[in-house]
Design a protein around this motif. Structure first.
Motif, PDB file in Angstrom:
ATOM      1  N   GLN A  45      50.587 138.716 152.345  1.00  0.00           N
ATOM      2  CA  GLN A  45      49.782 138.207 153.454  1.00  0.00           C
ATOM      3  C   GLN A  45      50.440 138.540 154.791  1.00  0.00           C
ATOM      4  N   ARG A  46      51.764 138.370 154.873  1.00  0.00           N
ATOM      5  CA  ARG A  46      52.503 138.685 156.093  1.00  0.00           C
ATOM      6  C   ARG A  46      52.391 140.177 156.423  1.00  0.00           C
ATOM      7  N   MET A  47      52.434 141.019 155.396  1.00  0.00           N
ATOM      8  CA  MET A  47      52.298 142.463 155.604  1.00  0.00           C
ATOM      9  C   MET A  47      50.904 142.796 156.154  1.00  0.00           C
ATOM     10  N   LYS A  48      49.878 142.177 155.592  1.00  0.00           N
ATOM     11  CA  LYS A  48      48.509 142.408 156.063  1.00  0.00           C
ATOM     12  C   LYS A  48      48.357 141.975 157.514  1.00  0.00           C
ATOM     13  N   GLU A  49      48.881 140.805 157.849  1.00  0.00           N
ATOM     14  CA  GLU A  49      48.815 140.323 159.228  1.00  0.00           C
ATOM     15  C   GLU A  49      49.524 141.280 160.177  1.00  0.00           C
ATOM     16  N   THR A  50      50.633 141.845 159.719  1.00  0.00           N
ATOM     17  CA  THR A  50      51.393 142.780 160.548  1.00  0.00           C
ATOM     18  C   THR A  50      50.597 144.051 160.817  1.00  0.00           C
ATOM     19  N   VAL A  51      49.884 144.544 159.816  1.00  0.00           N
ATOM     20  CA  VAL A  51      49.049 145.734 160.019  1.00  0.00           C
ATOM     21  C   VAL A  51      48.038 145.479 161.130  1.00  0.00           C
ATOM     22  N   TYR A  52      47.381 144.340 161.087  1.00  0.00           N
ATOM     23  CA  TYR A  52      46.376 144.031 162.112  1.00  0.00           C
ATOM     24  C   TYR A  52      47.011 143.816 163.484  1.00  0.00           C
ATOM     25  N   LYS A  53      48.224 143.263 163.536  1.00  0.00           N
ATOM     26  CA  LYS A  53      48.922 143.107 164.810  1.00  0.00           C
ATOM     27  C   LYS A  53      49.241 144.469 165.410  1.00  0.00           C
ATOM     28  N   VAL A  54      49.744 145.374 164.592  1.00  0.00           N
ATOM     29  CA  VAL A  54      50.077 146.712 165.075  1.00  0.00           C
ATOM     30  C   VAL A  54      48.814 147.449 165.541  1.00  0.00           C
ATOM     31  N   LEU A  55      47.732 147.315 164.805  1.00  0.00           N
ATOM     32  CA  LEU A  55      46.472 147.932 165.218  1.00  0.00           C
ATOM     33  C   LEU A  55      46.035 147.409 166.582  1.00  0.00           C
ATOM     34  N   LYS A  56      46.117 146.097 166.758  1.00  0.00           N
ATOM     35  CA  LYS A  56      45.722 145.495 168.028  1.00  0.00           C
ATOM     36  C   LYS A  56      46.626 145.985 169.161  1.00  0.00           C
ATOM     37  N   ASP A  57      47.945 145.977 168.921  1.00  0.00           N
ATOM     38  CA  ASP A  57      48.893 146.427 169.950  1.00  0.00           C
ATOM     39  C   ASP A  57      48.663 147.884 170.329  1.00  0.00           C
ATOM     40  N   ALA A  58      48.286 148.704 169.338  1.00  0.00           N
ATOM     41  CA  ALA A  58      48.060 150.133 169.573  1.00  0.00           C
ATOM     42  C   ALA A  58      46.655 150.416 170.103  1.00  0.00           C
ATOM     43  N   GLU A  59      45.824 149.377 170.109  1.00  0.00           N
ATOM     44  CA  GLU A  59      44.435 149.486 170.564  1.00  0.00           C
ATOM     45  C   GLU A  59      43.650 150.544 169.784  1.00  0.00           C
ATOM     46  N   ILE A  60      43.796 150.461 168.442  1.00  0.00           N
ATOM     47  CA  ILE A  60      43.045 151.358 167.564  1.00  0.00           C
ATOM     48  C   ILE A  60      42.388 150.535 166.458  1.00  0.00           C
ATOM     49  N   ASN A  61      41.400 151.114 165.810  1.00  0.00           N
ATOM     50  CA  ASN A  61      40.691 150.477 164.712  1.00  0.00           C
ATOM     51  C   ASN A  61      41.276 150.924 163.379  1.00  0.00           C
ATOM     52  N   ILE A  62      41.102 150.108 162.374  1.00  0.00           N
ATOM     53  CA  ILE A  62      41.619 150.458 161.047  1.00  0.00           C
ATOM     54  C   ILE A  62      40.988 151.759 160.547  1.00  0.00           C
ATOM     55  N   SER A  63      39.755 152.034 160.946  1.00  0.00           N
ATOM     56  CA  SER A  63      39.089 153.272 160.526  1.00  0.00           C
ATOM     57  C   SER A  63      39.741 154.517 161.136  1.00  0.00           C
ATOM     58  N   ASP A  64      40.568 154.327 162.172  1.00  0.00           N
ATOM     59  CA  ASP A  64      41.277 155.445 162.794  1.00  0.00           C
ATOM     60  C   ASP A  64      42.529 155.844 162.023  1.00  0.00           C
ATOM     61  N   LEU A  65      42.957 155.017 161.078  1.00  0.00           N
ATOM     62  CA  LEU A  65      44.202 155.274 160.351  1.00  0.00           C
ATOM     63  C   LEU A  65      44.036 156.365 159.304  1.00  0.00           C
ATOM     64  N   GLU A  66      45.077 157.160 159.176  1.00  0.00           N
ATOM     65  CA  GLU A  66      45.153 158.124 158.081  1.00  0.00           C
ATOM     66  C   GLU A  66      46.250 157.738 157.107  1.00  0.00           C
ATOM     67  N   GLY A  67      47.123 156.822 157.522  1.00  0.00           N
ATOM     68  CA  GLY A  67      48.196 156.373 156.648  1.00  0.00           C
ATOM     69  C   GLY A  67      49.008 155.285 157.315  1.00  0.00           C
ATOM     70  N   ILE A  68      49.824 154.584 156.523  1.00  0.00           N
ATOM     71  CA  ILE A  68      50.684 153.518 157.009  1.00  0.00           C
ATOM     72  C   ILE A  68      52.049 153.704 156.361  1.00  0.00           C
ATOM     73  N   GLY A  69      53.098 153.579 157.144  1.00  0.00           N
ATOM     74  CA  GLY A  69      54.460 153.642 156.620  1.00  0.00           C
ATOM     75  C   GLY A  69      55.027 152.249 156.466  1.00  0.00           C
TER      76      GLY A  69
END
Length: 64
Positions: free
Chosen positions: A26-50
């Motif tokens: 759950q913490r990992m999922k929340e972090t993904v959304y935080k990073v997306l928000k900070d980067a001002e991009i949508n999840i559909s813009d992602l090609e991968g996650i490290g």
């Protein structure tokens, strides 16, 4: 990271593994959304996650 290799956003936090795998995931999922928000991009813009994880890791054991 852009196609040119520039890191857009990053976030680091402790896993708090003692709380159990569901809390960690759950913490990992929340972090993904935080990073997306900070980067001002949508999840559909992602090609991968490290993801980096120190310590023992059992790649053969499914967590989900």
């Amino acid at each position: 990271m852009t196609n040119e290799g520039k890191i857009i956003s990053t976030y680091t936090l402790p896993t708090l593994a003692h709380e159990g795998p569901e809390k960690v995931i759950q913490r990992m999922k929340e972090t993904v959304y935080k990073v997306l928000k900070d980067a001002e991009i949508n999840i559909s813009d992602l090609e991968g996650i490290g993801v980096a994880s120190p310590g023992p890791l059992d790649a053969k054991r499914e967590l989900f």
